[in-house]
Design an enzyme around this catalytic site. Sequence first.
Site, PDB file in Angstrom:
ATOM      1  CG  ASP A  13      -1.873  -1.178   1.212  1.00 52.00           C
ATOM      2  OD1 ASP A  13      -2.228  -1.653   0.123  1.00 52.00           O
ATOM      3  OD2 ASP A  13      -2.225  -1.644   2.313  1.00 52.00           O
ATOM      4  CE  LYS A  16       2.405  -2.438  -4.309  1.00 51.92           C
ATOM      5  NZ  LYS A  16       2.071  -2.040  -2.940  1.00 51.92           N
ATOM      6  N   GLY A  40      -4.581  -4.153  -3.791  1.00 55.39           N
ATOM      7  CA  GLY A  40      -5.571  -3.117  -4.068  1.00 55.39           C
ATOM      8  C   GLY A  40      -4.788  -1.895  -4.473  1.00 55.39           C
ATOM      9  CG  HIS A  41      -2.073  -2.013  -7.006  1.00 53.94           C
ATOM     10  ND1 HIS A  41      -1.223  -2.641  -7.870  1.00 53.94           N
ATOM     11  CD2 HIS A  41      -1.778  -2.510  -5.781  1.00 53.94           C
ATOM     12  CE1 HIS A  41      -0.440  -3.478  -7.187  1.00 53.94           C
ATOM     13  NE2 HIS A  41      -0.771  -3.426  -5.922  1.00 53.94           N
ATOM     14  CD  GLN A 225       0.720  -8.875  -2.608  1.00 54.12           C
ATOM     15  OE1 GLN A 225       1.387  -9.539  -3.361  1.00 54.12           O
ATOM     16  NE2 GLN A 225      -0.519  -8.524  -2.911  1.00 54.12           N
TER      17      GLN A 225
HETATM   18  P1  GDP Z   1      -0.741   0.367  -3.521  1.00 57.16           P
HETATM   19  O1  GDP Z   1      -1.336  -0.901  -3.041  1.00 57.16           O
HETATM   20  O2  GDP Z   1       0.724   0.433  -3.266  1.00 57.16           O
HETATM   21  O3  GDP Z   1      -1.079   0.687  -4.952  1.00 57.16           O
HETATM   22  O4  GDP Z   1      -1.383   1.534  -2.630  1.00 57.16           O
HETATM   23  P2  GDP Z   1      -2.947   1.673  -2.227  1.00 57.16           P
HETATM   24  O5  GDP Z   1      -3.690   2.180  -3.411  1.00 57.16           O
HETATM   25  O6  GDP Z   1      -3.431   0.451  -1.561  1.00 57.16           O
HETATM   26  O7  GDP Z   1      -2.847   2.763  -1.086  1.00 57.16           O
HETATM   27  C1  GDP Z   1      -2.314   4.028  -1.294  1.00 57.16           C
HETATM   28  C2  GDP Z   1      -3.385   5.070  -0.935  1.00 57.16           C
HETATM   29  O8  GDP Z   1      -2.800   6.341  -0.843  1.00 57.16           O
HETATM   30  C3  GDP Z   1      -4.470   5.197  -1.974  1.00 57.16           C
HETATM   31  O9  GDP Z   1      -5.659   5.564  -1.354  1.00 57.16           O
HETATM   32  C4  GDP Z   1      -3.945   6.330  -2.859  1.00 57.16           C
HETATM   33  O10 GDP Z   1      -4.998   7.003  -3.560  1.00 57.16           O
HETATM   34  C5  GDP Z   1      -3.330   7.212  -1.829  1.00 57.16           C
HETATM   35  N1  GDP Z   1      -2.175   8.012  -2.270  1.00 57.16           N
HETATM   36  C6  GDP Z   1      -1.169   7.663  -3.110  1.00 57.16           C
HETATM   37  N2  GDP Z   1      -0.229   8.639  -3.154  1.00 57.16           N
HETATM   38  C7  GDP Z   1      -0.650   9.612  -2.317  1.00 57.16           C
HETATM   39  C8  GDP Z   1      -0.088  10.853  -1.889  1.00 57.16           C
HETATM   40  O11 GDP Z   1       0.992  11.262  -2.299  1.00 57.16           O
HETATM   41  N3  GDP Z   1      -0.809  11.583  -0.981  1.00 57.16           N
HETATM   42  C9  GDP Z   1      -1.998  11.158  -0.489  1.00 57.16           C
HETATM   43  N4  GDP Z   1      -2.603  11.921   0.398  1.00 57.16           N
HETATM   44  N5  GDP Z   1      -2.551   9.987  -0.873  1.00 57.16           N
HETATM   45  C10 GDP Z   1      -1.884   9.227  -1.756  1.00 57.16           C
HETATM   46  P1  IMO Z   2      -0.919  -4.137  -2.242  1.00 58.02           P
HETATM   47  O1  IMO Z   2      -0.474  -4.690  -3.571  1.00 58.02           O
HETATM   48  C1  IMO Z   2      -0.894  -4.583   2.098  1.00 58.02           C
HETATM   49  C2  IMO Z   2      -1.032  -8.680   3.662  1.00 58.02           C
HETATM   50  C3  IMO Z   2      -2.272  -9.119   4.394  1.00 58.02           C
HETATM   51  C4  IMO Z   2      -1.668 -10.108   5.366  1.00 58.02           C
HETATM   52  C5  IMO Z   2      -0.571 -10.781   4.539  1.00 58.02           C
HETATM   53  C6  IMO Z   2      -0.980 -12.102   3.911  1.00 58.02           C
HETATM   54  O2  IMO Z   2      -2.203  -3.407  -2.291  1.00 58.02           O
HETATM   55  O3  IMO Z   2       0.191  -3.360  -1.598  1.00 58.02           O
HETATM   56  P2  IMO Z   2      -2.536 -12.768   1.864  1.00 58.02           P
HETATM   57  O4  IMO Z   2      -3.986 -12.491   1.606  1.00 58.02           O
HETATM   58  O5  IMO Z   2      -1.628 -12.201   0.817  1.00 58.02           O
HETATM   59  O6  IMO Z   2      -2.255 -14.195   2.155  1.00 58.02           O
HETATM   60  O7  IMO Z   2      -2.219 -11.965   3.237  1.00 58.02           O
HETATM   61  O8  IMO Z   2      -0.248  -9.848   3.517  1.00 58.02           O
HETATM   62  N1  IMO Z   2      -1.261  -8.144   2.295  1.00 58.02           N
HETATM   63  C7  IMO Z   2      -1.167  -6.856   1.977  1.00 58.02           C
HETATM   64  N2  IMO Z   2      -0.944  -5.765   2.736  1.00 58.02           N
HETATM   65  N3  IMO Z   2      -1.015  -4.452   0.764  1.00 58.02           N
HETATM   66  C8  IMO Z   2      -1.216  -5.526  -0.022  1.00 58.02           C
HETATM   67  O9  IMO Z   2      -1.214  -5.453  -1.370  1.00 58.02           O
HETATM   68  C9  IMO Z   2      -1.344  -6.801   0.575  1.00 58.02           C
HETATM   69  N4  IMO Z   2      -1.567  -8.045   0.115  1.00 58.02           N
HETATM   70  C10 IMO Z   2      -1.493  -8.854   1.168  1.00 58.02           C
HETATM   71  O10 IMO Z   2      -2.896  -8.036   5.045  1.00 58.02           O
HETATM   72  O11 IMO Z   2      -1.032  -9.426   6.424  1.00 58.02           O
HETATM   73 MG    MG Z   3      -2.898  -1.562  -1.800  1.00 54.48          MG
END
Ligand code: GDP
Ligand code: IMO
Ligand code: MG
Length: 431
Positions: A13, A16, A40-41, A225
């Site tokens: 999270d 990416k 979840g991207h 991840q």
């Molecule tokens: P990922 O799994 O690495 O793609 O990241 P996620 O989408 O799960 O979580 C990142 C969260 O931060 C999302 O809600 C994005 O919309 C938000 N986000 C990304 N970059 C920024 C930033 O620079 N500032 C803020 N405030 N939010 C951001």
């Molecule tokens: P993105 O790509 C954050 C965590 C779960 C749990 C562990 C194992 O959005 O960054 P799993 O379902 O993979 O067997 O769970 O990994 N986890 C993540 N945490 N971002 C993710 O993906 C994750 N995918 C799995 O919360 O601790």
């Molecule tokens: Mg994510």
Amino acid sequence: MPNVVVVGAQWGDEGKGKIVDLLTEHADVVVRFQGGNNAGHTLVVNGEKTVLHLIPAGILHPGKSCVIGNGVVFDPEVFVMEVDRLKSRNALADDAQLVVSLDAHVIMPWHKAIDIAREQAMGAGKIGTTGRGIGPTYEDKVARRGLRIRDLLDAGRLERKVKERLPAAREELRRLGATPDLDEAAIVARYAELGRRVARYAADVSLWLHRALQNGKQLLFEGAQGTMLDVDHGTYPFVTSSNTVAGNAVVGCGLGPTAVDYVLGISKAYSTRVGGGPYPSELKDETGERLRKIGGEFGATTGRPRRTGWLDVLALRYAARVNGLHGIAMTKLDVLTGFDTVKIAVGYRVDGKVLDEMPSDPELLERAEAIYEELPGWSEKLDHLRSWDDLPPRARTYVKRVEELVGVPVVGLSVGADRGQTILLVNPFRA
Ligand code: GDP
Ligand code: IMO
Ligand code: MG
């Protein structure tokens, strides 16, 4: 013609999705190589939000190809749902934009049921998985009894494999105290139907990518991840079931190591973690709550509140080592606005000793207490800033200090969720 790998440098999270969407402009093909819909991207383009779990984060760019490699565990229900949702929003107008490996392993209904039942049975010591069947599907892959996408495309093979696997899956579920609700005929019919939907996208991805490279196309590999969740290099057993590090990018799509030219690690300006496991710089106080609130730290997949903490330089230096990072993109710098001081974990105190590198035994981390360096905070809002020089001096000092401590240049900064809220200092495709 450089090819770039984007990986999470922390616990997932990191942002990416946002960075991959941004960099897709400079690439021709975006490739997912591991994980599944545990990811979840989030992409935000002109205020409109899209969350992708399985389809690569380049998909909003018409004319760019998005590839799902053999290393991904593939839930066809989720894939079809994402395709339909994108089409209903006038994205993915051309189906040729999307290519899926025939060799990707399929998440079947029993994998999801077993994942959930195991977590329930584990109680307090649970991993905190996303419940998407990721672990059980990778287990079957390594045990050489999995189903691959190619198996969905052949009715006879699908039926035989489902018949083979169901008794053991039912037995495991019963042992875990769950009531297996797995009807053989219904599963075969549903997955044959899903196979028909997926068929038009299915291909020999290794060959497809090889030809793309021969034609001078530029690849962008999208990790899911993060490094600390890698099955080998993360905080085992509180990890996911795949290799999340950059080295796996080529394994997960059928290319060789020479295909990678640049590795970009993504890190938040602070840190978060979802699920169980050690996290020395975690803040369980008001400051942590404030980061969660301002940063909107709730999971994009499960909606769970994310654990929050200060930036951990030991984790980042470790990520730099195990991924071979060339550069770091630091996201969510805007979230740190308004703190009197900002802290950076620069060491751990464990059993009376001070460590300045990530210990190789993650059990030590359970007892580790972070040692912090404290820097003055800044009060200026950053979300409208688009150049390094416009950043408040204290924000620049923070970024420079992190760079110095990690030993890897910060090549990009993100100051808001929107694609445009980015300061790219070095373009990895031109580096
Ligand atoms: P990922 O799994 O690495 O793609 O990241 P996620 O989408 O799960 O979580 C990142 C969260 O931060 C999302 O809600 C994005 O919309 C938000 N986000 C990304 N970059 C920024 C930033 O620079 N500032 C803020 N405030 N939010 C951001
Ligand atoms: P993105 O790509 C954050 C965590 C779960 C749990 C562990 C194992 O959005 O960054 P799993 O379902 O993979 O067997 O769970 O990994 N986890 C993540 N945490 N971002 C993710 O993906 C994750 N995918 C799995 O919360 O601790
Ligand atoms: Mg994510």
